[in-house]
Design a protein around this motif. Structure first.
Motif, short mmCIF file in Angstrom:
data_model
loop_
_atom_site.label_atom_id
_atom_site.label_comp_id
_atom_site.label_asym_id
_atom_site.label_seq_id
_atom_site.Cartn_x
_atom_site.Cartn_y
_atom_site.Cartn_z
N ARG A 236 -10.56 -5.10 -7.17
CA ARG A 236 -9.93 -3.91 -7.68
C ARG A 236 -8.32 -4.38 -8.36
NH1 ARG A 236 -8.24 0.51 -3.37
NH2 ARG A 236 -6.27 0.58 -5.02
N PRO A 237 -7.80 -3.58 -9.11
CA PRO A 237 -6.44 -4.13 -9.64
C PRO A 237 -5.45 -4.49 -8.25
CG PRO A 237 -7.19 -2.45 -10.76
CD PRO A 237 -7.95 -2.36 -9.63
N SER A 238 -4.67 -5.69 -8.30
CA SER A 238 -3.75 -5.98 -7.20
C SER A 238 -2.47 -6.49 -7.74
CB SER A 238 -4.55 -6.71 -6.28
OG SER A 238 -3.55 -6.90 -5.33
N PHE B 152 2.94 0.84 -3.70
CA PHE B 152 2.01 0.84 -4.96
C PHE B 152 0.49 0.95 -4.36
CE2 PHE B 152 5.44 -2.32 -5.29
CZ PHE B 152 6.16 -1.83 -6.46
N PRO B 153 0.25 2.23 -4.12
CA PRO B 153 -1.30 2.52 -3.54
C PRO B 153 -2.43 1.94 -4.54
CG PRO B 153 0.22 4.49 -4.25
CD PRO B 153 1.00 3.47 -4.20
N THR B 154 -2.06 2.16 -5.63
CA THR B 154 -3.36 1.81 -6.66
C THR B 154 -3.26 0.33 -7.11
OG1 THR B 154 -1.59 2.17 -8.53
CG2 THR B 154 -2.93 3.98 -7.91
N ARG B 155 -2.05 -0.66 -6.60
CA ARG B 155 -2.44 -1.91 -6.80
C ARG B 155 -1.81 -2.61 -5.51
NH1 ARG B 155 1.48 -2.79 -11.99
NH2 ARG B 155 2.41 -1.55 -10.94
N LEU C 35 1.00 -1.21 0.02
CA LEU C 35 -0.05 -0.11 0.02
C LEU C 35 0.92 1.28 0.07
CD1 LEU C 35 -2.74 1.41 0.22
CD2 LEU C 35 -2.62 1.39 2.54
N GLN D 187 -17.77 -5.11 -2.30
CA GLN D 187 -16.47 -5.13 -2.14
C GLN D 187 -15.70 -5.98 -0.82
OE1 GLN D 187 -13.97 -3.16 -4.03
NE2 GLN D 187 -12.57 -4.49 -2.83
N TYR E 90 -4.41 -6.95 -1.35
CA TYR E 90 -5.24 -6.90 -0.22
C TYR E 90 -5.79 -8.36 0.06
CZ TYR E 90 -8.51 -6.63 -4.30
OH TYR E 90 -8.58 -6.84 -5.53
#
Length: 262
Positions: free
Chosen positions: A189-191, A124-127, A121, A177, A130
């Motif tokens: 979401r993307p990960s 790479f906060p957008t991927r 996080l 979610q 989680y």
């Protein structure tokens, strides 16, 4: 499930993530084939992540590791980890469910999974990750307790049902979610690493189901004491440590290499 002898409960790796209960003096009573198999899976993971990191730094074509043989290889590696974790889980509790070792291992795996989430996080906060491989192993270990009280065929048929669900049910039948971890939610979401329980609980259950058919005795020959075998088995005996450290090391080496090329 039937007991196979008290020595097994106290010497075998209980996790699939090398949280071994055995002191180092019991090296020869470990299941060396399991340590070596886990080492092979780790090697596959390092190879794939090396290729993925090269892609992230723009040193190979974008999308290389997401399609074709690389994508199949990634699924094979993830499946092998979960399968071996299921094997270890079943063998460790063959003499009866061992609450304290299970709880210790569960807490450590959850902590490691949380560390991966926080670290990714931050970088790479957008991927960020989680629900990755460690999250999946932790969840599978919780669900797997139920199957310890049923015949091995229950785990086998449940695994088959999960694969059928993944292949024949329309994806995204859930919208929340909060249910992404099931693998059936359209809200994913993307990960960097996403290992939902549908279908990835299946290989863990297959490992539990097939564990009774696999070798369960300590090796009796002298080959496990050979230095080359000890070296080869070391990663499999410390797989959680290897998992947590390999990516920072790979990223650091590739970053230095990328700076030199500029």
């Amino acid at each position: 499930m039937a007991a196979t002898g008290s020595w097994l409960s106290h010497t075998i790796d209980v996790s699939g993530d090398t949280l071994s209960l055995a002191p180092r003096s019991t090296y020869q009573s470990r299941l060396l084939w399991l340590d070596l198999a886990r080492g092979v899976a780790l090697l596959g993971m390092v190879v794939f992540h090396f290729a993925r990191d090269l892609e992230m730094f723009g040193l190979v074509t974008s999308g290389t590791t997401m399609t074709g043989g690389w994508a199949a290889f990634a699924r094979l590696v993830a499946g092998s980890f979960l399968f071996l974790s299921g094997v270890s889980f079943d063998l460790a509790h063959r003499g009866g469910f061992r609450t304290r070792p299970w709880a210790r291992r569960f807490v450590i795996i959850c902590g490691a999974a949380g560390l991966v989430t926080v670290a990714t996080l931050a970088v790479f906060p957008t991927r960020f990750i989680y629900f990755g491989i460690l999250h999946a192993i932790a969840a599978a270990s919780l669900i797997g307790v139920i199957f310890l009280y049923f015949p091995a065929m229950a785990a086998l048929f449940t695994g088959i049902a999960i694969l059928a669900m993944d292949n024949f049910l329309a994806p995204g039948i859930l919208e929340s979610q909060w249910l992404v971890w099931t693998g059936l939610s359209a809200a994913a979401r993307p990960s960097l690493d996403f290992i939902p329980l549908v279908p990835w609980l299946a290989p863990f259950l297959f490992g539990m189901a097939l564990a009774p058919l696999l070798p369960q005795e300590a090796p009796r020959s002298s080959w496990p004491t050979k230095p080359c075998v000890r070296i080869a088995a070391w990663p499999g005996q410390h797989s959680l440590l290897v998992y947590l450290l390999h990516q920072p090391l790979l990223l650091g080496v590739i970053w230095v290499f990328a700076q030199i090329l500029r």
